[in-house]
Design an enzyme around this catalytic site. Structure first.
Site, PDB file in Angstrom:
ATOM      1  N   HIS A 130      32.632  12.411 -38.092  1.00  0.00           N
ATOM      2  CA  HIS A 130      31.461  11.397 -37.733  1.00  0.00           C
ATOM      3  C   HIS A 130      31.258  10.637 -39.178  1.00  0.00           C
ATOM      4  O   HIS A 130      30.906   9.361 -39.463  1.00  0.00           O
ATOM      5  CB  HIS A 130      30.225  12.396 -37.974  1.00  0.00           C
TER       6      HIS A 130
ATOM      7  N   HIS B 202      37.218  19.117 -28.981  1.00  0.00           N
ATOM      8  CA  HIS B 202      35.931  19.703 -28.866  1.00  0.00           C
ATOM      9  C   HIS B 202      35.934  21.076 -28.324  1.00  0.00           C
ATOM     10  O   HIS B 202      35.113  21.763 -27.807  1.00  0.00           O
ATOM     11  CB  HIS B 202      34.857  18.734 -27.929  1.00  0.00           C
TER      12      HIS B 202
ATOM     13  N   ARG C 141      34.211  18.131 -37.205  1.00  0.00           N
ATOM     14  CA  ARG C 141      33.436  16.989 -36.583  1.00  0.00           C
ATOM     15  C   ARG C 141      32.698  16.389 -37.887  1.00  0.00           C
ATOM     16  O   ARG C 141      32.639  15.338 -37.634  1.00  0.00           O
ATOM     17  CB  ARG C 141      32.439  17.779 -35.759  1.00  0.00           C
TER      18      ARG C 141
ATOM     19  N   ASN D 252      24.077  12.795 -35.658  1.00  0.00           N
ATOM     20  CA  ASN D 252      24.045  13.803 -36.717  1.00  0.00           C
ATOM     21  C   ASN D 252      22.697  14.713 -36.690  1.00  0.00           C
ATOM     22  O   ASN D 252      23.090  15.900 -37.049  1.00  0.00           O
ATOM     23  CB  ASN D 252      24.286  12.926 -37.813  1.00  0.00           C
TER      24      ASN D 252
END
Length: 214
Positions: free
Chosen positions: A68, A197, A64, A96
């Site tokens: 990001h 996910h 992740r 975040n």
């Protein structure tokens, strides 16, 4: 389809998406550090293995973290930067803050690499390699694949872009899809990200919010 095989394919596809997409691929080379830092892969692999051994959730967190980073101004490591006088950190952007994890893992790997090959390997490349290792240790794919390297670290961050561009689980599907297509990605990439996910954990409030939206 077997759920485990779908998750495996999703993780691999997402990693290929991140590494080979326009977000990341600019004059990269699979052998970029072969002569300047020959133990790079071993050092990153050990760092990720140690982190996941202490916290299995870290595999998902490192993947992740890479996503990001890449979704805002490309894979430049800018998500690692703290606040400075000239910019506000992406770490504190809404998607975040108190959510993205793994910074200490990247720091530890970077410290070990500085001992082995000082001022050589970019943090952006470490994040990319750490995501690959995390997927591999999580059983994300049966084969080990090469990662093109040579990314340069960003010297600034864009908190506004992080707030606006990173997809939110609370957005309508059309908004999320639009954010992907704005990066040159496709609807199937939205599906791949959703599948990836499945190896992580979500905070309880996300399920409560989604229930209320329905």
């Amino acid at each position: 389809m077997d759920p485990n095989s779908y998750s495996t394919h999703s993780l691999f596809s997402l990693f290929v998406l991140l590494v080979l997409s326009p977000l990341a691929f600019t004059q990269l080379d699979y052998r970029f550090y072969d002569s300047t830092c020959p133990n790079l892969t071993r050092i990153v692999r050990y760092g990720v293995w140690s982190a996941i051994s202490n916290d299995t959730r870290m595999a998902a967190s490192l993947l992740r973290l890479h996503f990001h980073d890449c979704f805002v101004n490309g894979c430049d490591g800018s998500v690692l930067l703290d606040d400075a006088s000239s910019f506000m950190s992406e770490k504190n952007a809404a998607p975040n803050h108190n959510s993205v994890r793994g910074f200490e893992v990247i720091d530890a790997i970077k410290a070990n690499l500085e001992k082995a090959c000082p001022s050589t390997v970019s943090c952006a490349d470490i994040v990319a390699l750490a995501a690959r290792e995390a997927v591999y240790f999580a059983g994300g794919f049966i084969y080990y694949w090469s990662v093109p390297l040579g990314r340069r670290d960003g010297t600034t961050a864009n908190q506004t872009a992080a707030n606006q561009q990173i997809p939110s689980p609370f957005e309508p599907l059309e908004n999320i899809t639009a954010k992907f297509t704005s990066k040159g990605l496709e609807f199937k990439d939205v599906v791949v990200l959703s599948g990836a996910h499945t190896i992580g954990f979500a905070q309880c409030f996300t399920f409560k919010q989604r229930l209320f939206n329905f």
